[in-house]
Write a protein that holds these residues in place. Sequence first.
Motif, PDB file in Angstrom:
ATOM      1  N   ALA A 120       0.834  -1.210   0.000  1.00 15.85           N
ATOM      2  CA  ALA A 120       0.000   0.000   0.000  1.00 15.85           C
ATOM      3  C   ALA A 120       0.862   1.251   0.000  1.00 15.85           C
ATOM      4  N   GLY A 121       1.954   1.212   0.765  1.00 13.21           N
ATOM      5  CA  GLY A 121       2.855   2.372   0.814  1.00 13.21           C
ATOM      6  C   GLY A 121       3.528   2.629  -0.518  1.00 13.21           C
ATOM      7  N   VAL A 122       3.965   1.555  -1.179  1.00 16.78           N
ATOM      8  CA  VAL A 122       4.600   1.710  -2.501  1.00 16.78           C
ATOM      9  C   VAL A 122       3.577   2.213  -3.513  1.00 16.78           C
ATOM     10  N   LEU A 123       2.346   1.715  -3.421  1.00 19.57           N
ATOM     11  CA  LEU A 123       1.276   2.176  -4.311  1.00 19.57           C
ATOM     12  C   LEU A 123       1.013   3.663  -4.105  1.00 19.57           C
ATOM     13  N   ALA A 124       0.937   4.089  -2.848  1.00 18.59           N
ATOM     14  CA  ALA A 124       0.695   5.504  -2.545  1.00 18.59           C
ATOM     15  C   ALA A 124       1.822   6.367  -3.099  1.00 18.59           C
ATOM     16  N   ILE A 127       1.574   6.725  -6.943  1.00 26.13           N
ATOM     17  CA  ILE A 127       0.550   7.700  -7.346  1.00 26.13           C
ATOM     18  C   ILE A 127       1.071   9.117  -7.162  1.00 26.13           C
ATOM     19  N   PHE A 128       1.681   9.370  -6.000  1.00 28.41           N
ATOM     20  CA  PHE A 128       2.264  10.688  -5.720  1.00 28.41           C
ATOM     21  C   PHE A 128       3.342  11.027  -6.740  1.00 28.41           C
ATOM     22  N   PHE A 129       4.181  10.059  -7.059  1.00 21.10           N
ATOM     23  CA  PHE A 129       5.295  10.299  -7.984  1.00 21.10           C
ATOM     24  C   PHE A 129       4.780  10.693  -9.361  1.00 21.10           C
ATOM     25  N   TYR A 130       3.765   9.960  -9.857  1.00 21.88           N
ATOM     26  CA  TYR A 130       3.246  10.248 -11.193  1.00 21.88           C
ATOM     27  C   TYR A 130       2.478  11.567 -11.229  1.00 21.88           C
ATOM     28  N   ALA A 131       1.630  11.768 -10.233  1.00 17.93           N
ATOM     29  CA  ALA A 131       0.750  12.940 -10.246  1.00 17.93           C
ATOM     30  C   ALA A 131       1.475  14.230  -9.885  1.00 17.93           C
ATOM     31  N   VAL A 132       2.406  14.158  -8.954  1.00 15.20           N
ATOM     32  CA  VAL A 132       3.066  15.371  -8.470  1.00 15.20           C
ATOM     33  C   VAL A 132       4.475  15.532  -9.040  1.00 15.20           C
ATOM     34  N   ALA A 152       7.607   6.169 -12.312  1.00 11.15           N
ATOM     35  CA  ALA A 152       6.182   6.042 -11.975  1.00 11.15           C
ATOM     36  C   ALA A 152       5.579   4.774 -12.573  1.00 11.15           C
ATOM     37  N   GLY A 153       5.936   4.462 -13.798  1.00 16.01           N
ATOM     38  CA  GLY A 153       5.395   3.280 -14.452  1.00 16.01           C
ATOM     39  C   GLY A 153       6.121   1.998 -14.115  1.00 16.01           C
ATOM     40  N   ALA A 154       7.219   2.119 -13.355  1.00 19.51           N
ATOM     41  CA  ALA A 154       8.031   0.947 -13.031  1.00 19.51           C
ATOM     42  C   ALA A 154       7.654   0.301 -11.702  1.00 19.51           C
ATOM     43  N   PHE A 155       6.763   0.930 -10.955  1.00 17.38           N
ATOM     44  CA  PHE A 155       6.398   0.412  -9.634  1.00 17.38           C
ATOM     45  C   PHE A 155       5.471  -0.816  -9.637  1.00 17.38           C
ATOM     46  N   PRO A 156       4.562  -1.007 -10.612  1.00 14.71           N
ATOM     47  CA  PRO A 156       3.584  -2.096 -10.515  1.00 14.71           C
ATOM     48  C   PRO A 156       4.154  -3.485 -10.221  1.00 14.71           C
ATOM     49  N   PRO A 157       5.239  -3.959 -10.907  1.00 18.33           N
ATOM     50  CA  PRO A 157       5.731  -5.300 -10.543  1.00 18.33           C
ATOM     51  C   PRO A 157       6.305  -5.358  -9.133  1.00 18.33           C
ATOM     52  N   VAL A 158       6.839  -4.238  -8.659  1.00 22.39           N
ATOM     53  CA  VAL A 158       7.342  -4.183  -7.285  1.00 22.39           C
ATOM     54  C   VAL A 158       6.187  -4.322  -6.295  1.00 22.39           C
ATOM     55  N   ILE A 159       5.085  -3.632  -6.586  1.00 20.51           N
ATOM     56  CA  ILE A 159       3.907  -3.707  -5.718  1.00 20.51           C
ATOM     57  C   ILE A 159       3.323  -5.123  -5.740  1.00 20.51           C
ATOM     58  N   GLY A 160       3.258  -5.723  -6.929  1.00 23.17           N
ATOM     59  CA  GLY A 160       2.754  -7.088  -7.040  1.00 23.17           C
ATOM     60  C   GLY A 160       3.599  -8.069  -6.245  1.00 23.17           C
ATOM     61  N   TRP A 161       4.917  -7.912  -6.333  1.00 25.43           N
ATOM     62  CA  TRP A 161       5.845  -8.769  -5.583  1.00 25.43           C
ATOM     63  C   TRP A 161       5.638  -8.578  -4.077  1.00 25.43           C
ATOM     64  N   ILE A 179      11.678  -1.651 -16.573  1.00 26.45           N
ATOM     65  CA  ILE A 179      10.671  -0.693 -17.043  1.00 26.45           C
ATOM     66  C   ILE A 179      11.228   0.724 -17.021  1.00 26.45           C
ATOM     67  N   PHE A 180      12.029   1.038 -16.016  1.00 23.18           N
ATOM     68  CA  PHE A 180      12.609   2.374 -15.889  1.00 23.18           C
ATOM     69  C   PHE A 180      13.471   2.718 -17.102  1.00 23.18           C
TER      70      PHE A 180
END
Length: 301
Positions: A120-124, A127-132, A152-161, A179-180
């Motif tokens: 949840a923290g990585v997801l938050a 979102i902050f990184f992409y939007a702000v 910003a787009g490289a976080f999803p597999p980290v969150i899934g893991w 992805i980065f």
Amino acid sequence: MTIASTSPYKLASAQDLFALTKPRVMSLVIFTAICGLLSAPGSIHPVIGFTAILAISLGAGASAALNQWYEHDVDAVMKRTANRPLPAGRMDRETALHFGIGLAVFSVVLMGLAVNWLSAGVLAFSIFFYAVVYTIWLKRSTPQNIVIGGAAGAFPPVIGWAAVTGDITLMPILLFAIIFFWTPPHFWALALFVNSDYSKAGIPMMPVVAGRQSTRRQIAVYSLILAACAIAPFMFGMTGVVYGTVAIVLSTAFAFLSFRVALSKTEDPKKMKAEKHLFSFSIIYLFALFGALIADRIILL
């Protein structure tokens, strides 16, 4: 007697709210998140796994909505984005802002309560990184916007893991790096043949600021770094021969197409075949590479 509505707000349709989440971009986010989740050691209950992917999807949609809320003026200038809900006048900005914030909060709380608070923290943060960080700070201020913003787009597999394991080790970091370093060649290839759009909108994309030839050389450099990151999991013994073979073959092809771009001299967007081929292949590359990761995991089980 009929009283005319004086409300300044437009009632957004479900279709436009969905468009606000950038579903085409979200498909890649969902796919890489699933790959991160399925490639992680251990197991996760299917319902919790589904909830994790749902939360990641909603978070990605929130980021996209907040991006379009802030960039409504830029989207109105660019031909490929002019028909989005905000610049087309089908939705007011406040609706987009509330929708984005609501989705963001709900996605993070859902992830924290149903899965774990690390994911949840990585997801938050994503979102902050992409939007702000990316949308508000970097995109209009530096030609390195895509380089840094690629995180910003490289976080999803980290969150899934992290949803499965509750920790972050070298493997998800390497997935993040793939992805980065894939992001600059992918978006710069696109920027090379839609350069006029970015220039008109005043966005300092690399081709606009540094010129096409410098951008082409940088694409080639990033393709080599990408290849090293993509092959690293196999070289470090974290994956099997299926992933290793696919990573080597695809990365070689990606580097070849990147060097074709680097050698190109054309300034006419209509004749930029090398750039268009690289852009198209880059999408196939990421889907196939992460797909091979899952195939490899299934074979090793």
